[in-house]
Design an enzyme around this catalytic site. Sequence first.
Site, short mmCIF file in Angstrom:
data_model
loop_
_atom_site.label_atom_id
_atom_site.label_comp_id
_atom_site.label_asym_id
_atom_site.label_seq_id
_atom_site.Cartn_x
_atom_site.Cartn_y
_atom_site.Cartn_z
N GLY A 185 -7.62 -10.75 -2.83
CA GLY A 185 -8.20 -9.23 -3.37
C GLY A 185 -7.01 -8.81 -3.67
O GLY A 185 -5.87 -8.70 -3.35
N CYS B 255 -2.13 -9.01 3.71
CA CYS B 255 -1.60 -8.22 2.37
C CYS B 255 -1.24 -8.72 1.33
O CYS B 255 0.43 -9.01 2.21
CB CYS B 255 -2.10 -7.07 2.85
SG CYS B 255 -2.15 -5.75 1.88
N LEU B 256 -1.23 -8.57 0.23
CA LEU B 256 -0.13 -9.04 -0.86
C LEU B 256 0.72 -8.22 -0.90
O LEU B 256 2.02 -7.69 -0.91
CB LEU B 256 -0.79 -9.29 -1.70
CG LEU B 256 -1.20 -10.72 -2.32
CD1 LEU B 256 -2.27 -11.01 -3.65
CD2 LEU B 256 -1.22 -12.37 -1.61
N GLN C 116 -1.92 -1.64 -6.00
CA GLN C 116 -1.06 -2.70 -4.89
C GLN C 116 0.26 -2.58 -6.11
O GLN C 116 0.73 -3.29 -5.86
CB GLN C 116 -1.50 -3.65 -4.69
CG GLN C 116 -2.40 -2.97 -3.22
CD GLN C 116 -3.43 -4.74 -2.50
OE1 GLN C 116 -4.34 -4.94 -3.12
NE2 GLN C 116 -2.51 -5.79 -2.08
N HIS D 211 -7.69 0.21 -0.10
CA HIS D 211 -6.43 0.33 -0.83
C HIS D 211 -6.89 1.87 -1.36
O HIS D 211 -6.09 2.18 -1.69
CB HIS D 211 -5.99 -0.77 -1.11
CG HIS D 211 -5.48 -1.49 -0.11
ND1 HIS D 211 -4.01 -1.41 -0.34
CD2 HIS D 211 -5.59 -2.99 -0.64
CE1 HIS D 211 -3.56 -2.17 0.03
NE2 HIS D 211 -4.79 -3.22 0.45
N HIS E 235 -11.54 -4.14 2.53
CA HIS E 235 -9.78 -4.20 2.30
C HIS E 235 -9.58 -3.33 1.77
O HIS E 235 -8.98 -2.40 0.72
CB HIS E 235 -10.04 -5.67 2.53
CG HIS E 235 -7.83 -5.75 2.68
ND1 HIS E 235 -7.49 -6.28 3.67
CD2 HIS E 235 -7.24 -5.69 1.82
CE1 HIS E 235 -5.76 -5.89 3.30
NE2 HIS E 235 -5.77 -6.00 1.66
N GLU E 236 -10.54 -3.97 0.11
CA GLU E 236 -9.61 -3.17 -0.86
C GLU E 236 -10.12 -2.08 -1.20
O GLU E 236 -9.34 -1.35 -1.73
CB GLU E 236 -10.26 -4.60 -2.19
CG GLU E 236 -9.80 -5.59 -1.78
CD GLU E 236 -8.51 -5.94 -2.56
OE1 GLU E 236 -7.48 -5.26 -2.31
OE2 GLU E 236 -8.06 -7.12 -1.43
#
Length: 173
Positions: free
Chosen positions: A46, A95-96, A51, A141, A137-138
């Site tokens: 994701g 997380c990226l 991000q 963000h 999660h996304e």
Amino acid sequence: MTLRPILIHPDPRLKKVCDTVPDLSDELRTLAKDMLETMYDAPGIGLAAPQVGVTKRLIVLDCVKDEDTAPQPLIMFNPEIIGKSDETNVYEEGCLSIPEQFAEVTRPKEVAVRWLDMDGNVQERDFDGLWATCVQHEVDHLNGILFIDHLKPLKRQMITRKMQKLKREMARG
């Protein structure tokens, strides 16, 4: 398509609440395709627009991990969670934007989500398991919330310090 640089926590842009996408432009569609490419390259399941430094309500995800199964990429403009189960799941999240850090997070096991697709059509779908965790999660963000914000303060501070150190090391080359 272009790979976009992924912001690393702490970065103030990751804590901003994102703006609604008023209408879909070719520029936003290109961003969505770039984000998918960036997510697959990372690799991740994701990615949210903040991000990559864009404060718009756009997320991409694909929770298919089995190499024998065709990818199932989803692009969501203005996603909103319109329902959630009382039952919860615990997943070890990463997380990226917080590389190589993982922690268990409890979230609703199932969610209903409404969003606009690439053609501007309203979509609704129920998600469960990993897909439900990922979409929550996304969407977090987009509201300036990181998965570490769900952790106890001490653990969150420890991870933040590791990220500050990583950013210093990256800056030095």
